[in-house]
Write a protein that holds these residues in place. Structure first.
Motif, mmCIF file in Angstrom:
data_model
loop_
_atom_site.group_PDB
_atom_site.id
_atom_site.type_symbol
_atom_site.label_atom_id
_atom_site.label_comp_id
_atom_site.label_asym_id
_atom_site.label_seq_id
_atom_site.Cartn_x
_atom_site.Cartn_y
_atom_site.Cartn_z
ATOM 1 N N ASP A 78 0.830 -1.213 0.000
ATOM 2 C CA ASP A 78 0.000 0.000 0.000
ATOM 3 C C ASP A 78 0.864 1.262 0.000
ATOM 4 O OD1 ASP A 78 -2.631 -0.954 -0.215
ATOM 5 O OD2 ASP A 78 -2.682 -1.489 1.899
ATOM 6 N N ARG A 155 -4.968 7.575 -6.628
ATOM 7 C CA ARG A 155 -5.814 6.879 -7.586
ATOM 8 C C ARG A 155 -6.520 7.849 -8.534
ATOM 9 N NH1 ARG A 155 -8.973 2.625 -3.540
ATOM 10 N NH2 ARG A 155 -7.098 1.584 -2.768
ATOM 11 N N ASP A 251 -2.195 -0.460 -5.937
ATOM 12 C CA ASP A 251 -1.599 -1.799 -5.968
ATOM 13 C C ASP A 251 -2.703 -2.822 -6.212
ATOM 14 O OD1 ASP A 251 -2.662 -1.482 -3.331
ATOM 15 O OD2 ASP A 251 -1.378 -3.085 -2.593
ATOM 16 N N SER A 253 -4.397 -5.669 -5.160
ATOM 17 C CA SER A 253 -4.586 -6.562 -4.018
ATOM 18 C C SER A 253 -5.773 -7.490 -4.247
ATOM 19 C CB SER A 253 -4.770 -5.760 -2.735
ATOM 20 O OG SER A 253 -5.808 -4.815 -2.888
#
Ligand SMILES: [Mg+2]
Length: 375
Positions: A78, A155, A251, A253
């Protein structure tokens, strides 16, 4: 180890003793009522938390040493997605009365090995008895790479026309998870730390991979390694910030499709992926079919790859040469949503599906070859 017999004080002493080099003494580290940290004069502080819960994120038979590494790695990932540098972490452990032998020692040693690798120290936390599952919760503190507090990847910065890039092959971790579910097991070295091989499922699982050829076992080991010991992309995250290449990042995940959807939502944009460009891990290509899956599906929706997904404005795309950056598509205006395009130019909607904690787990034996036409 029985944590109940050990008692909290001795439990903490044991953790401290095993993490001597990565747990600084008070007032900075463990031992006071709170940790004392210097606040950076320039730049910003990054804080993030992530936890691993037995039966939800891992099974008790999984190697404790690697579990310790992964608990920290998912938090470091993160920070990588923000382009940050790790500083310190806090850990809360909830442990049931009975644990496998040496579980705690191995877990803490694994955590320590990852902490040393990334120059981050344990500065505190909490321990508790758990009436049920093992819970490992980590809060990570980091700082921004640049002097400015807004020198972070977010983001929300992607714009229509930006290239979409991913930092590595996808689908290996999901393949590893499916292998574990099918009864395959990692083989460890004598100290029960590092992966040395795999033991195929005995009677269960698909006959195509039961036993497994040498090549199959090599791919299975790659998949288990990706799933059990993921590597956070901290260096790449910092490079993206320092070179000011990326307009947005996240990322992976939960899965490429769902994490791309999150990035697009934050950026109020859409995306079109080129399916032949999506890097599918060799292990997913080799093992998806015998596991009853489509390799592209694993790469799009499998999750836990911990690669970075980022966007680059067209004017800066020549700068990605030399970075781990694989072009997979372009950002579009929001109204178009998520689309995926096959080699012949046929387009379909890409549902943002991933490893959803509140949905039923992926079931093997379905969808093999279902979307092969789009590869
Ligand atoms: Mg994340």
């Amino acid at each position: 180890v029985n944590p109940r017999r050990l008692g909290e004080r001795r439990l903490i002493d044991q953790i401290k003793a095993r993490l001597r080099e990565v747990a600084p003494p008070p007032p900075r580290g463990i031992g006071d009522d709170a940790a004392l940290l210097g606040v950076p004069r320039a730049g910003g502080l990054l804080v993030s938390t992530d936890c691993l819960i037995e039966s939800q994120h891992f099974q008790r038979h999984e190697p404790a040493y690697l579990l310790g590494r992964k608990a920290l790695a998912v938090n470091l990932s993160d920070l990588a997605a923000m382009g940050g540098r790790p500083v310190a972490f806090l850990m809360t452990l909830a442990l049931p009365a009975a644990l496998p032998p040496r579980f705690l020692d191995l877990l803490v040693d694994g955590l320590g090995s990852s902490a040393r690798e990334h120059g981050v120290s344990l500065v505190g936390g909490d321990t508790s008895m758990s009436p049920g599952p093992i819970v490992i919760s980590i809060t990570i503190l980091g700082r921004t790479s640049g002097r400015r507090s807004d020198a972070v990847l977010q983001r929300s910065g992607a714009r229509a026309g930006d290239g979409i890039y991913v930092s590595g092959a996808l689908g290996a971790s999901a393949t590893g998870r499916l292998l574990l579910q099918a009864g395959w097991r990692p083989r460890l070295d004598a100290r029960r730390r590092h992966l040395r091989g795999v033991s195929p499922a005995r009677a269960r699982g698909n006959a195509t991979i039961a036993g497994g050829t040498m090549a199959t076992r090599t791919r299975a080991l790659e998949a288990l390694r990706a799933h059990l010991d993921p590597a956070p992309r901290l260096e790449l995250g910092r490079a993206l910030i320092e070179s000011r290449i990326a307009s947005a990042a996240i990322d992976i995940s939960d899965g490429l499709s769902i994490d791309l959807d999150r990035l697009c939502e934050a950026s109020r944009a859409g995306a079109r992926l080129m399916s032949p460009a999506i890097p599918i891990a060799d292990s997913a290509r080799a093992l998806a079919a015998p596991l009853g899956r489509d390799p592209l599906h694993l790469a799009l929706h499998g999750g836990e790859d911990y690669e970075l997904l980022f966007t680059v404005p067209a004017s800066r795309e020549r700068l990605v040469a030399g970075l781990d950056a694989i072009f997979i598509g372009r950002i579009t205006p929001a109204a178009r949503g998520l689309l995926i395009c096959d080699a012949r130019g046929r387009q379909r909607r890409l549902p943002p599906r991933g490893f959803d904690h509140f949905a039923a787990p992926l079931r093997p034996g379905r969808a093999a070859g279902a979307s092969r036409a789009t590869r």
